[in-house]
Enzyme design. Structure first.
Site, PDB file in Angstrom:
ATOM      1  N   GLY A  13       0.792  -1.033  -0.168  1.00  0.00           N
ATOM      2  CA  GLY A  13      -0.007   0.054  -0.113  1.00  0.00           C
ATOM      3  C   GLY A  13       0.972   1.114   0.002  1.00  0.00           C
ATOM      4  CG  ASP A 141      -1.671   0.287   9.364  1.00  0.00           C
ATOM      5  OD1 ASP A 141      -2.321   1.101   9.046  1.00  0.00           O
ATOM      6  OD2 ASP A 141      -1.804  -0.895   8.658  1.00  0.00           O
TER       7      ASP A 141
END
Ligand code: F6P
Length: 359
Positions: A13, A141
């Site tokens: 990502g 994250d």
């Protein structure tokens, strides 16, 4: 005489700061007299005959503030080394052999792989097969154990904070509860940092299973103090104590996290009778210009990766520890997630400013 060549690719990502890394790599490599090939669309660019562009000073000019990655990325394709919840799968030997031949044919001595946990698992397999790899950790994250911080996280948190600042005003006007669903499948760092910075009243994270009654009680206590609006931040991987995470099937055939925000909003409305709305921030958290911190961290990571190639520290991953950019073996970096400690200082600080975790 031809210049020594190194390769770089971005995988998994995307996130803000990837272009800062690429710029750092290019400028540091040029100083050493090296040429940089940017392989396109992640590892797929290594497939024969090799899909790449030459990254030079000119190409790197002006890319620092740009979100995304100028060489493309994917979290699918021939080199996927992790599936579903994270089971390791072997990349086909033929595929690795093809990549090795492409790199050899191009005269690439070292390959910088900018990616997350899954990409580092692939990097490890390439390294084991004799391809000289250096890893650069990336994830919004911020949940890789082997590095105290990844670039992209700070930008994602800034987006969450901005969204919360906006939600506050409309929540107050309407005396509503506003629920914001943010990314974070296994780790609640984005929700926790964004929630604290954005003045949330309830933060729900994967590490602390919640209870709807406790959330309702926290909102009621707030209402009793005369505050009729409230802000709830929920990480996509959060779940009730006696429930499951919410996932939905994707067109790619893989379950994706997302949807807990709507459920939380519905349950709050049912329990409190308050008008409640849900906003899902989704991929907005992955887009846009990187923050100052991510530009600097990305630059430092890119420069360090080139240094590690220079020192022939192959099989290493750049890592940020104690305010220093260092390196660790890639093998140490995979499969170990850094989760929010429920009893840690940050969660306690949040509790001390009256934030409820619904527990
Ligand atoms: O790991 C980064 C991340 O942004 C997660 O927070 C999120 O669940 C996931 O990627 C989304 O993946 P995709 O871009 O494939 O939808």
């Amino acid at each position: 005489m031809t210049k020594p060549r190194i390769g770089v690719l971005t995988s998994g990502g995307d996130c803000p700061g990837l272009n800062a890394v690429l710029r750092g790599v290019v400028l540091a490599a040029e100083k050493l007299g090296w040429e940089v090939l940017g392989f396109l669309d992640g590892f797929e660019g290594l497939l024969p005959p090799g899909n790449y562009i030459v990254l030079d000073r000119k190409r790197a000019a002006g890319i620092m503030p740009r979100g995304g990655t100028i060489i493309g990325t994917t979290n699918r394709g021939h080199f996927v080394a992790k599936v579903g919840a994270g089971d390791r799968v072997e990349v086909a030997e033929r595929v690795i052999a093809d990549a090795r031949n492409v790199l050899k044919g191009l005269g690439v001595d070292g390959l910088i792989i900018v990616g997350g946990d899954g990409s580092m698992t692939t990097a490890l397999q390439l390294q084991e097969a004799g391809i000289n790899c250096i890893g650069v950790p990336k994830t919004i994250d911020n949940d890789l154990e082997a590095t105290a911080m990844t670039f992209g996280f700070d930008s994602a948190v800034a987006t969450v904070m901005d969204a919360l600042d906006r939600l506050h005003t409309t929540a107050t006007s309407h005396k509503r509860v506003m629920v914001l669903e943010v990314m974070g499948r296994h780790a609640g760092w984005i929700a926790l940092h964004g929630g604290i910075a954005g003045g949330a009243h309830v933060i729900l994270i994967p590490e602390i299973p919640f209870d709807y009654e406790k959330i309702a009680a926290a909102l009621q206590a707030r209402a009793n103090r005369g505050n009729l609006s409230a802000i709830v931040v929920v990480a996509e991987g959060a779940r009730p104590r006696d429930g499951q995470v919410v996932v939905h099937p994707s067109a790619e055939g893989e379950d994706k996290f997302g949807g807990i925000g709507v459920v939380v909003a519905r349950e709050i409305a049912a329990r409190t009778g308050k008008e409640t709305r849900c906003t899902v921030l989704g991929h907005l958290q992955r887009g846009g210009a990187p923050t100052t911190l991510d530009r600097i961290l990305g630059t430092r990571f890119g420069v360090k990766a080139v240094k590690l190639i220079h020192e022939k520290q192959f099989g290493s991953m750049v890592s940020y520890q104690n305010y220093q950019v260092r390196h660790v073996p890639i093998a140490d970096a995979v499969n170990r997630l850094r989760l929010v400690p429920p009893g840690g200082e940050l969660v306690q600080t949040a509790r001390d400013v009256d934030i409820s975790f619904g527990d």
